[in-house]
Enzyme design. Structure first.
Site, short mmCIF file in Angstrom:
data_model
loop_
_atom_site.label_atom_id
_atom_site.label_comp_id
_atom_site.label_asym_id
_atom_site.label_seq_id
_atom_site.Cartn_x
_atom_site.Cartn_y
_atom_site.Cartn_z
N PHE A 22 0.84 -1.20 0.00
CA PHE A 22 0.00 0.00 0.00
C PHE A 22 0.88 1.25 0.00
O PHE A 22 1.87 1.32 0.74
CB PHE A 22 -0.92 -0.01 1.22
CG PHE A 22 -1.96 1.06 1.18
CD1 PHE A 22 -3.03 0.97 0.31
CD2 PHE A 22 -1.86 2.18 1.99
CE1 PHE A 22 -4.00 1.97 0.26
CE2 PHE A 22 -2.82 3.19 1.95
CZ PHE A 22 -3.89 3.08 1.08
N ASP A 71 2.26 -4.95 8.57
CA ASP A 71 1.05 -4.11 8.55
C ASP A 71 -0.15 -5.06 8.47
O ASP A 71 -0.26 -5.84 7.52
CB ASP A 71 1.11 -3.17 7.34
CG ASP A 71 -0.10 -2.23 7.26
OD1 ASP A 71 -1.14 -2.54 7.90
OD2 ASP A 71 -0.02 -1.22 6.54
N TYR A 73 -10.28 1.15 11.11
CA TYR A 73 -11.54 1.46 10.41
C TYR A 73 -11.94 0.46 9.34
O TYR A 73 -12.94 0.64 8.67
CB TYR A 73 -11.50 2.88 9.83
CG TYR A 73 -10.32 3.22 8.93
CD1 TYR A 73 -10.26 2.76 7.63
CD2 TYR A 73 -9.28 4.02 9.39
CE1 TYR A 73 -9.20 3.09 6.80
CE2 TYR A 73 -8.20 4.34 8.59
CZ TYR A 73 -8.17 3.87 7.29
OH TYR A 73 -7.11 4.19 6.47
N LYS A 74 -11.16 -0.59 9.16
CA LYS A 74 -11.51 -1.59 8.15
C LYS A 74 -12.30 -2.73 8.82
O LYS A 74 -13.44 -2.54 9.21
CB LYS A 74 -10.25 -2.09 7.44
CG LYS A 74 -9.50 -0.98 6.70
CD LYS A 74 -8.22 -1.54 6.09
CE LYS A 74 -7.36 -0.44 5.49
NZ LYS A 74 -7.95 0.19 4.30
#
Ligand SMILES: Cc1ncc(COP(=O)(O)O)c(C=O)c1O
Length: 434
Positions: free
Chosen positions: A134, A203, A228-229
């Site tokens: 990412f 991560d 938030y996922k």
């Protein structure tokens, strides 16, 4: 050949699903099939009243007394302990703070400091990561290697084991790749990093709450994750970090704020890091954000009574396999093809569909048309090549998704492709304003 899967068969699986009651924990808007929990999780039904209570009672009436009376000061560690149960960490090893990007800065910096201090014939000057990691992870690493006179080397995931040599300081990976959904073998890659004297930083943005994670069992060194996922903590929810016990008393992180101080309320000159994981804190904890995050984490922990992460994982695998099977049955002729691991054991909780390289389908427009019809996924542009195609990305959160949702989503996709309705100009991407 097996007969095509029917909606009735999917409904029967829902009726027999032991995790089905977990869906009631969420406020799902009617008419929406939500396949984007890998980007922003769904609102837990309890979150609004809990945040309201924190505002009106704890803040409104308790005022500053609530730092102690309502336990605000302990929130980062208390909610960290809950997250620890989902990622194979022990109580006291996880703390909630800041964003994933900021936490990555902290843990990567700590890892580089430890690895850099290890003496040997070859200086450790390289951070190895995946080319399609990412972007924020790579941006953070770029900044740190520049500051430390090191180098970031990006490789395809399959080429990483061979690159792990004595000059590597840190292997930094996202366990589940955000584009392909491919899950890296944390235990194997951490062991390979250690074998050459490097450290492993992970991560967990697409794995915490989505797949079973065993940080201690895998022997990882440092980890960060997103609130938030799959943890359903709300937009911009605070993130978390973890460090293995072998580093916890020795590591230093660079953001030496007062909340990570050994005695924050003594106001003494000179920074002295708090013992343990608390030194990862920097400034004042975002109380409202952590209160909402706790509701989200609780929705995942509610599965503990029903088999926990292994049961969630089993359903997630069934959902992604079902989706792939239906896509093959119903959309094969369209040119859309599942992109990412074909073996479920290597797949996270998401499936991406590659848009044909001949440009016959505008993936962006197709996703906009899908969203208008209530099926929410997202679109991630690539360079359009077969190796790096444009992707329609779908996340499968077993806490609230039903098997019929998967069936209906593919049905809507099939109808859109058949009718060509996605070609309507209103779905096309507007030209960028320069
Ligand atoms: C792998 C990964 N890391 C980090 C982030 C972003 O983290 P944050 O916005 O909390 O800094 C994302 C967001 O999608 C992500 O996919």
């Amino acid at each position: 050949m097996n007969p095509p899967l029917s909606r009735e068969a999917c409904a029967a699986r829902d009726a027999a699903d032991p995790l089905a009651p977990l869906r009631a924990q969420f406020s799902l808007p009617p008419g929406v099939i939500y396949l984007d929990g890998n980007s922003l999780g769904v609102l837990p039904a309890r979150a609004a009243s809990r945040v309201q209570q924190v505002i009106t009672e704890e803040w409104g009436r308790g005022l500053i007394r609530s730092w102690n009376d309502a336990g605000w000061i302990d929130l980062p560690r208390r909610v960290g302990d809950k997250i620890a149960r989902l990622v194979g960490a022990r109580p006291g090893e996880v703390v909630v703070a800041d964003s994933t990007s900021v936490n990555l800065y902290k843990v990567l910096s700590a890892a580089l400091r430890i690895a850099g201090s290890r003496t040997g014939p070859t200086p450790r000057r390289v951070v190895v990561s995946e080319r399609s990691n990412f972007p924020t992870d790579l941006y953070i690493a770029e900044s740190l290697v520049e500051q430390q006179g090191m180098r970031l080397e990006l490789l395809d995931i399959d080429d990483i084991p061979a690159r792990l040599r004595e000059d590597v300081a840190v292997l930094m990976l996202t366990q589940v790749n955000y584009r392909t959904g491919r899950m890296a073998d944390m235990a194997d890659l951490s062991a390979r990093a250690h074998a050459v004297g490097a450290l492993a930083v992970w991560d967990l943005a697409h794995s915490a709450g989505a797949v079973p994670v065993d940080l201690n069992g895998a022997g990882a060194d440092f980890a960060v994750g997103c609130g938030y996922k799959y943890l359903n903590g709300g937009p911009g929810a605070p993130a978390f970090c973890w460090v293995h016990a072998r580093h916890v008393e020795s590591f230093r992180q660079p953001l030496s704020g007062w909340m990570g101080h050994a005695a924050p309320f003594v106001f003494q000159p000179g920074y002295e890091p708090a013992p343990g994981i608390a030194r990862y804190l920097c400034g004042t904890p975002p109380v409202l954000g952590i209160a909402a995050l706790e509701c989200g984490v609780d929705t995942v922990l509610a599965a503990e009574a029903l088999g926990g992460m292994p049961a969630l994982r089993a359903k997630s695998v069934e959902l992604t396999e079902l989706f792939i099977q239906l896509v093959r049955e119903r959309l094969g002729a369209s040119g859309l093809r599942p992109f990412g691991p074909s073996h479920a054991g290597q797949r996270g909780s998401q499936v991406s569909l590659a848009v044909p390289v001949d440009g016959s389908i505008d993936g962006y427009a197709l996703m906009q048309a899908l969203i208008e019809r209530g099926v929410i996924g997202d679109y991630r542009a690539g360079d359009g090549s077969a190796a790096h195609p444009h992707l329609l990305r779908f996340g499968f959160t077993p806490l609230y998704l039903r098997y019929v949702d998967v069936f209906d989503a593919v049905q809507v996709l099939a109808e859109l492709l058949e009718s060509g309705a996605w070609r309507e100009p209103r779905f096309a991407r507007k030209a960028a304003v320069t």
